[in-house]
Motif scaffolding. Structure first.
Motif, PDB file in Angstrom:
ATOM      1  N   VAL A 133      33.004  16.146 -51.052  1.00 49.84           N
ATOM      2  CA  VAL A 133      34.115  15.225 -51.243  1.00 49.84           C
ATOM      3  C   VAL A 133      33.539  13.811 -51.144  1.00 49.84           C
ATOM      4  O   VAL A 133      32.644  13.555 -50.328  1.00 49.84           O
ATOM      5  N   MET A 134      34.016  12.927 -51.962  1.00 52.31           N
ATOM      6  CA  MET A 134      33.554  11.543 -51.927  1.00 52.31           C
ATOM      7  C   MET A 134      34.687  10.631 -51.471  1.00 52.31           C
ATOM      8  O   MET A 134      35.830  10.769 -51.907  1.00 52.31           O
ATOM      9  N   LYS A 135      34.339   9.721 -50.588  1.00 51.01           N
ATOM     10  CA  LYS A 135      35.340   8.819 -50.024  1.00 51.01           C
ATOM     11  C   LYS A 135      34.816   7.397 -49.997  1.00 51.01           C
ATOM     12  O   LYS A 135      33.611   7.151 -49.903  1.00 51.01           O
ATOM     13  N   TRP A 136      35.746   6.467 -50.057  1.00 50.56           N
ATOM     14  CA  TRP A 136      35.459   5.052 -49.820  1.00 50.56           C
ATOM     15  C   TRP A 136      36.178   4.635 -48.543  1.00 50.56           C
ATOM     16  O   TRP A 136      37.360   4.940 -48.364  1.00 50.56           O
ATOM     17  N   TYR A 137      35.449   3.960 -47.687  1.00 53.45           N
ATOM     18  CA  TYR A 137      35.985   3.366 -46.478  1.00 53.45           C
ATOM     19  C   TYR A 137      35.757   1.866 -46.552  1.00 53.45           C
ATOM     20  O   TYR A 137      34.982   1.380 -47.369  1.00 53.45           O
ATOM     21  N   ARG A 138      36.412   1.150 -45.655  1.00 51.19           N
ATOM     22  CA  ARG A 138      36.129  -0.273 -45.529  1.00 51.19           C
ATOM     23  C   ARG A 138      36.259  -0.704 -44.074  1.00 51.19           C
ATOM     24  O   ARG A 138      36.960  -0.078 -43.294  1.00 51.19           O
ATOM     25  N   GLN A 139      35.575  -1.772 -43.769  1.00 52.83           N
ATOM     26  CA  GLN A 139      35.644  -2.329 -42.421  1.00 52.83           C
ATOM     27  C   GLN A 139      35.671  -3.841 -42.508  1.00 52.83           C
ATOM     28  O   GLN A 139      34.714  -4.458 -42.990  1.00 52.83           O
ATOM     29  N   ALA A 140      36.775  -4.400 -42.056  1.00 52.29           N
ATOM     30  CA  ALA A 140      36.919  -5.851 -42.024  1.00 52.29           C
ATOM     31  C   ALA A 140      36.406  -6.371 -40.678  1.00 52.29           C
ATOM     32  O   ALA A 140      36.373  -5.624 -39.692  1.00 52.29           O
ATOM     33  N   PRO A 141      36.057  -7.644 -40.610  1.00 50.57           N
ATOM     34  CA  PRO A 141      35.553  -8.209 -39.344  1.00 50.57           C
ATOM     35  C   PRO A 141      36.549  -8.000 -38.216  1.00 50.57           C
ATOM     36  O   PRO A 141      37.736  -8.301 -38.355  1.00 50.57           O
ATOM     37  N   GLY A 142      36.062  -7.474 -37.100  1.00 49.42           N
ATOM     38  CA  GLY A 142      36.913  -7.277 -35.932  1.00 49.42           C
ATOM     39  C   GLY A 142      37.845  -6.096 -36.003  1.00 49.42           C
ATOM     40  O   GLY A 142      38.667  -5.903 -35.102  1.00 49.42           O
TER      41      GLY A 142
END
Length: 118
Positions: free
Chosen positions: A33-42
């Motif tokens: 399975v392929m996924k995209w995640y994200r992480q913003a500052p803090g």
């Protein structure tokens, strides 16, 4: 050796578009399975979108529904995320993840910065 390599991030104005790509090597791509995640500052890393191993089902976080589209090409071992109508709050480091369909073990890419700013 497994490699997960993202590309395509950058700086864009609100309302603009970007396309992220992720190329995988060293594993049997259609088992993942392929996924995209994200992480913003803090903030904590959050799931953005996912696509099943055969590409037949796609899921999206509510905050990107109707704006982002995930797709995969099992022959080329790539997954892409088309991001339209970008908002300031979409600014984050975006990560691609390959996740084994039976064990849920996976591999992360190095991350790719997306900045939405006027």
């Amino acid at each position: 050796q497994v490699k997960v390599v993202e590309s395509g991030g950058g700086l864009v104005q609100p309302g603009g578009s970007l396309r992220l790509s992720c190329t995988v090597s060293g594993l049997t791509f259609h088992y993942y399975v392929m996924k995209w995640y994200r992480q913003a500052p803090g903030k904590e890393r959050e799931l953005v979108a996912g696509v099943t191993s055969d590409g037949g089902r796609k899921t999206y976080a509510e905050f990107v529904k109707g704006r982002f589209t995930i797709s995969r090409d099992n022959r080329r071992k790539t997954v892409t995320q088309q991001m339209n109508s970008l908002k300031l709050e979409d600014t984050a480091v975006y990560y691609c993840r390959a996740e084994d369909i039976t064990t849920n073990n996976g591999y992360w890419g190095q991350g790719n910065q997306v900045t939405v700013s006027s």
